[in-house]
Design an enzyme around this catalytic site. Structure first.
Site, short mmCIF file in Angstrom:
data_model
loop_
_atom_site.label_atom_id
_atom_site.label_comp_id
_atom_site.label_asym_id
_atom_site.label_seq_id
_atom_site.Cartn_x
_atom_site.Cartn_y
_atom_site.Cartn_z
N GLU A 178 -19.92 2.73 -2.40
CA GLU A 178 -20.94 2.32 -3.37
C GLU A 178 -21.50 0.92 -3.06
O GLU A 178 -22.69 0.65 -3.18
CB GLU A 178 -20.26 2.34 -4.76
N GLU B 136 -2.77 0.63 9.56
CA GLU B 136 -4.16 1.03 9.30
C GLU B 136 -5.05 0.49 10.41
O GLU B 136 -4.95 -0.68 10.78
CB GLU B 136 -4.65 0.47 7.95
P1 0O2 Z 1 -7.98 -6.79 2.57
O1 0O2 Z 1 -8.14 -8.24 2.19
O2 0O2 Z 1 -8.94 -6.40 3.67
O3 0O2 Z 1 -6.58 -6.42 2.88
P2 0O2 Z 1 -7.14 3.76 -1.76
O4 0O2 Z 1 -6.99 4.89 -0.80
O5 0O2 Z 1 -8.53 3.50 -2.25
O6 0O2 Z 1 -6.14 3.79 -2.86
P3 0O2 Z 1 -7.40 1.41 -0.21
O7 0O2 Z 1 -6.47 0.85 0.80
O8 0O2 Z 1 -7.98 0.45 -1.21
O9 0O2 Z 1 -6.64 2.53 -0.94
O10 0O2 Z 1 -8.55 2.20 0.52
P4 0O2 Z 1 -9.65 1.89 1.57
O11 0O2 Z 1 -10.93 1.81 0.83
O12 0O2 Z 1 -9.54 2.91 2.64
O13 0O2 Z 1 -9.31 0.52 2.29
C1 0O2 Z 1 -9.45 -0.69 1.69
C2 0O2 Z 1 -9.76 -1.74 2.73
O14 0O2 Z 1 -11.05 -1.46 3.31
C3 0O2 Z 1 -9.90 -3.06 2.05
O15 0O2 Z 1 -8.65 -3.70 2.04
C4 0O2 Z 1 -10.95 -3.77 2.91
O16 0O2 Z 1 -10.36 -4.30 4.08
C5 0O2 Z 1 -11.86 -2.62 3.28
N1 0O2 Z 1 -12.90 -2.38 2.26
C6 0O2 Z 1 -13.02 -1.31 1.46
N2 0O2 Z 1 -14.10 -1.38 0.68
C7 0O2 Z 1 -14.72 -2.53 0.99
C8 0O2 Z 1 -15.92 -3.17 0.54
O17 0O2 Z 1 -16.64 -2.69 -0.34
N3 0O2 Z 1 -16.23 -4.37 1.12
C9 0O2 Z 1 -15.45 -4.95 2.08
N4 0O2 Z 1 -15.86 -6.12 2.59
N5 0O2 Z 1 -14.31 -4.37 2.54
C10 0O2 Z 1 -13.95 -3.18 2.00
P5 0O2 Z 1 -8.23 -4.58 0.80
O18 0O2 Z 1 -6.81 -4.30 0.49
O19 0O2 Z 1 -9.16 -4.35 -0.35
O20 0O2 Z 1 -8.42 -6.04 1.25
#
Ligand code: 0O2
Length: 212
Positions: free
Chosen positions: A127, A153
């Site tokens: 989104e 990951e």
């Molecule tokens: P950080 O600081 O990078 O570690 P879910 O399956 O949804 O329960 P998860 O892991 O939240 O679990 O799923 P997802 O979406 O596969 O992976 C999340 C990671 O993708 C995030 O890690 C970010 O690194 C990246 N990411 C996802 N959505 C966005 C976004 O909208 N913007 C940015 N810049 N990065 C995003 P973390 O843990 O959120 O943070």
């Protein structure tokens, strides 16, 4: 072979943050080496390197706690192992969108890696406008007395996608997730520009390769 998830078999030591981070570090090192070898092989055969750069991080304890709370889980090392899949994270930044799928396929063909799950945020962007290809892989870590399968990951994206994600992450942080709609829409617009740029660069590269 044991799964890190089944850590009750390993005794008390597997509940310590130190032992578990040792395993995540070892797993990331294994995967990074594999990726570097794949890149070198590609250079050797095709005279072309699909990987621009590789980054690695172990998730901070604060970020792990935040995620567990978001999932409604008690904060504990076993819950981190079971529910947080990106404690060890590798980011592969490549030149073109086509490289992403080439790399994902090459990773999937590695016999000693198990692909646990895939999220294709390139075909289905978030989104927010976020685009990237996520793979959770599991790698066996050979310790002196046992083998433990450990999750890593891998996020694969182009330089342009990485540029957008890094800046968006900073802005999102500033607003703690509650950015005004005009800012969110501005970021979505930038994401569309990034996609157009990636598509144009890919076409140019295809045109250039006809001259080779
Ligand atoms: P950080 O600081 O990078 O570690 P879910 O399956 O949804 O329960 P998860 O892991 O939240 O679990 O799923 P997802 O979406 O596969 O992976 C999340 C990671 O993708 C995030 O890690 C970010 O690194 C990246 N990411 C996802 N959505 C966005 C976004 O909208 N913007 C940015 N810049 N990065 C995003 P973390 O843990 O959120 O943070």
């Amino acid at each position: 072979m044991e799964l890190l998830e089944n850590n009750q078999n390993f005794g008390e030591d597997m509940n310590s943050w130190q032992t578990v981070t040792f395993l995540y570090n070892a797993a990331a090192k294994e995967v990074m080496t594999k990726l570097e070898i794949l890149n070198d092989e590609f250079v050797n055969i095709h005279n072309y390197n699909p990987i621009e750069h590789i980054k690695f991080r172990i998730k901070t304890p604060e970020s792990i706690v935040k995620k567990l709370k978001r999932y409604g889980r008690e904060v504990s090392v076993p819950n981190m192992i079971n529910y947080v899949n990106d404690v060890a994270g590798i980011r592969l930044v490549c030149s073109f969108t086509s490289d992403i799928y080439k790399l994902a396929e090459m990773i999937g063909r590695q016999n000693d890696l198990t692909v646990v799950s895939i999220k294709d945020y390139i075909k289905n962007p978030k989104e927010s406008g976020y685009k990237s290809y996520h793979m959770i892989v599991s790698v066996p870590i050979f310790m002196s007395d046992r083998v433990v399968d450990t999750k890593v990951e891998i996020q694969i994206r182009t330089i342009a996608m990485d540029f957008w994600a890094s800046l968006e992450h900073k802005i999102y942080y500033k607003f703690e997730g509650n950015a005004p709609e005009s800012i969110s829409e501005g970021l979505r617009e930038c994401a569309r520009m990034v996609s157009a740029l990636d598509a144009r660069m890919l076409t140019l590269n295809e045109e250039i390769s006809k001259y080779k």
